[in-house]
Write a protein that holds these residues in place. Structure first.
Motif, PDB file in Angstrom:
ATOM      1  N   GLU A 106      85.813  73.608 -16.518  1.00 34.68           N
ATOM      2  CA  GLU A 106      84.525  72.697 -17.176  1.00 34.68           C
ATOM      3  C   GLU A 106      84.834  72.794 -18.807  1.00 34.68           C
ATOM      4  OE1 GLU A 106      83.605  77.069 -16.840  1.00 34.68           O
ATOM      5  OE2 GLU A 106      84.798  75.848 -15.664  1.00 34.68           O
ATOM      6  N   LYS A 107      85.573  73.497 -19.187  1.00 35.99           N
ATOM      7  CA  LYS A 107      85.795  73.458 -20.767  1.00 35.99           C
ATOM      8  C   LYS A 107      87.100  72.885 -21.018  1.00 35.99           C
ATOM      9  CE  LYS A 107      82.780  77.475 -21.343  1.00 35.99           C
ATOM     10  NZ  LYS A 107      82.760  78.849 -21.772  1.00 35.99           N
ATOM     11  N   THR A 253      91.568  81.856 -21.580  1.00 36.85           N
ATOM     12  CA  THR A 253      90.670  81.204 -20.621  1.00 36.85           C
ATOM     13  C   THR A 253      90.828  81.891 -19.116  1.00 36.85           C
ATOM     14  OG1 THR A 253      92.463  79.599 -20.135  1.00 36.85           O
ATOM     15  CG2 THR A 253      90.880  79.149 -21.690  1.00 36.85           C
TER      16      THR A 253
END
Length: 285
Positions: A106-107, A253
């Motif tokens: 999503e990022k 991440t």
């Protein structure tokens, strides 16, 4: 009604098929080689000829289907390759599509999964995005050659940590949401292993359990990319996407640990040591 599973012969898809069958669902395993699928599941589920690049296969595969497990084949690097099938899902009034995405996507707009998620959401089809961390199966797949031949984990993850997850656990989580579509629709779950470890720790686990001295090579991103293309002979697009994912990993991440798997299944995910023990013969030279 039935559930269509794309990528049903893969590390995740085959577990989705088996877990849904165990839950009493009618499953259709979809793929380009129906004979292979029939043998894999021993005739226990229906099979359907399906190819993302051949829209003429969509209608038959989607007959009597109301839920779909959607997985992007690794060889299709462009998200646009998946869009026609998503449009077809809308035309067939699918109740839920569960898309196998990526942790943190999503990022991260670089991998194709980001745009596929957005396309599904824009279509209006009820969805659940399953966002797993890096698969433990990467160790026995893409990175196995270097472990077997050089006793080295050749991954450009730097000093970062990764919450590795077993593909069978991801399949179980996907089956859980497809089994109860109303409960989970229009949501996303990040599926991780029970701990975040760096690849020095992973190498120690491998060393302890295989009885060999296995080290973490820690190549740079460019060295890894060039090695994949020039020495391993991997496709340039695939090498680029893989290198980009490990670049993001270096930024932290992939280190989060969530309880989404437990909330969906009531179980604890497998540890990396569990996985290595189950696959000891695979690591033999």
């Amino acid at each position: 009604m039935k559930i269509l599973v794309t990528g049903s012969s893969g590390n995740v898809g085959r577990h989705v098929v088996n877990e849904l069958s165990r839950l009493g669902e009618e499953v259709v395993a979809a793929g380009t080689d129906v004979e292979k699928l029939g043998k894999m599941f021993d005739g226990g589920v229906s099979v359907a000829q399906f190819d993302f690049m051949r829209p003429e296969t969509y209608s038959n595969a989607l007959r009597d289907i109301d839920r779909v497990f959607l997985m992007r084949p690794p060889h299709l690097g462009k998200p646009e390759d998946i869009y026609p099938f998503i449009d077809s899902l809308k035309e067939h009034s699918i109740r839920l599509v569960s898309f196998l995405s990526l942790m943190g996507i999503e990022k991260n707009p670089i991998p194709p999964h980001h745009r596929i998620e957005k396309r599904i959401e824009a279509s209006g089809i009820p969805f659940v995005h399953i966002r797993p961390g890096f698969f433990m199966q990467n160790i026995t797949g893409l990175h196995l050659k270097e472990i077997r031949e050089r006793d080295t984990i050749f991954i450009p993850a730097g000093e970062s940590r990764t919450s590795l997850i077993d593909g069978s656990d991801v399949g179980l989580a996907a089956a859980a949401v497809l089994h109860e579509p109303e409960r989970h629709m229009n949501s996303a779950y990040t599926i991780t292993g029970p701990e975040a470890m760096d690849y020095y720790q992973a190498a120690k686990v491998l060393s302890d359990l295989t009885g060999r001295k296995i080290t973490y090579g820690k190549p740079g991103i460019l060295k890894y990319r060039n090695y994949c293309i020039n020495e391993r002979g991997l496709e340039r697009k695939f090498a680029n996407v893989t290198a980009a994912l490990y670049l993001m990993t270096r930024m932290g991440t992939a280190e989060a640990v969530t309880d989404d798997f437990f909330r969906l299944t009531g179980r604890q995910p497998k540890t990396f040591a569990d996985f290595v023990m189950e696959n000891l013969k695979t690591f033999e030279r």
